[in-house]
Write an enzyme that holds these catalytic residues in place. Structure first.
Site, PDB file in Angstrom:
ATOM      1  N   SER A 103       0.849  -1.197   0.000  1.00 46.85           N
ATOM      2  CA  SER A 103       0.000   0.000   0.000  1.00 46.85           C
ATOM      3  C   SER A 103       0.879   1.239   0.000  1.00 46.85           C
ATOM      4  O   SER A 103       2.016   1.200   0.491  1.00 46.85           O
ATOM      5  CB  SER A 103      -0.906   0.016   1.238  1.00 46.85           C
ATOM      6  OG  SER A 103      -1.527   1.269   1.404  1.00 46.85           O
ATOM      7  N   TYR A 116      -1.426  -0.355  10.456  1.00 48.23           N
ATOM      8  CA  TYR A 116      -1.600  -0.824   9.075  1.00 48.23           C
ATOM      9  C   TYR A 116      -0.390  -0.419   8.237  1.00 48.23           C
ATOM     10  O   TYR A 116       0.168  -1.228   7.488  1.00 48.23           O
ATOM     11  CB  TYR A 116      -2.874  -0.216   8.492  1.00 48.23           C
ATOM     12  CG  TYR A 116      -3.106  -0.501   7.023  1.00 48.23           C
ATOM     13  CD1 TYR A 116      -3.619  -1.724   6.607  1.00 48.23           C
ATOM     14  CD2 TYR A 116      -2.817   0.466   6.046  1.00 48.23           C
ATOM     15  CE1 TYR A 116      -3.839  -1.983   5.262  1.00 48.23           C
ATOM     16  CE2 TYR A 116      -3.037   0.218   4.708  1.00 48.23           C
ATOM     17  CZ  TYR A 116      -3.556  -1.009   4.315  1.00 48.23           C
ATOM     18  OH  TYR A 116      -3.771  -1.270   2.975  1.00 48.23           O
TER      19      TYR A 116
END
Length: 219
Positions: A103, A116
């Protein structure tokens, strides 16, 4: 149900496909899955794509131990363990390719979701380590780092007007990405055409991660 639908679509196109369901947070289930893969492909594997993830976006001070465990158990530990399990199969193929779905949160800072982000940053580093450590085994490893993509996981953010204004205001292409725009890169990284690419983290982000400060002076 979703897996069966996808398998059916591929079968209708004339491809021979098979599917297995696995709880990636379970170590025994991961081991069973890779045993199945080994059996199906005669102990060899050409491509392994790590594409599992989840997020609980919170400010750092609001995270608790359960939140930390969730992100590690979902985003990071399975990818690491699957690589260990798949190594002999990828090595046996003589042309193994690992792709991590990371990501942009693992590349640049976002406002919230620090746990995350750290798991995605760890995947990027794992790609670099494996690219060097396993090159002698004929295995390449890369990471693909998408930005906001039109998927069910991102939909709640894409429906938020304030999020879209802020996020896409920082994105030169000014829009969310399509799933096929990520999938196309993943496919390329697994093809012979990408045989000299390894250890890279490639962002699919409409330019978000390279956009600097923009100032338009008044006349």
């Amino acid at each position: 149900m979703f897996a069966n639908k996808s398998l059916s679509e591929w079968e209708k196109k004339g491809f021979k496909v098979s599917g297995s369901v696995c709880d990636v947070t379970s170590r025994p289930e991961r081991e069973t899955l890779m045993q199945t893969v080994s059996s199906l492909f005669n102990g060899k594997l050409d491509i392994f794509v790590n594409n599992v993830g989840g997020v609980r976006p919170k400010p750092t001070t609001e995270y608790d131990a359960d939140d930390f465990d969730f992100h590690i158990a979902t985003n990071l530990e399975p990818a690491f363990h699957f690589c260990q399990l798949s190594h002999p199969l990828l090595k046996a193929s003589g042309y193994g390719s690992i792709v991590f779905i990371s990501s942009v949160a693992g590349v640049v800072s976002l406002e919230c979701g620090s746990i995350y982000s750290l798991t995605k940053g760890a995947l990027n580093q794992l790609a670099r380590n494996l690219a060097c450590e396993w090159a002698k085994d004929g295995i390449r490893a890369n990471a693909v780092a998408p930005s906001a993509i039109k998927t069910p996981l991102s939909q709640q953010y894409l429906d938020d007007v304030s999020f879209k204004e802020e996020f896409f205001g920082r994105t030169p292409l000014g829009r969310a990405g399509e799933p096929n725009e990520v999938a196309s890169l993943v496919v390329f990284l697994c093809l012979p055409a990408a045989s000299y690419i390894t250890g890279q983290t490639i962002c699919v982000d409409g330019g978000l991660t390279v956009n600097g400060f923009s100032y338009q002076p008044h006349a």
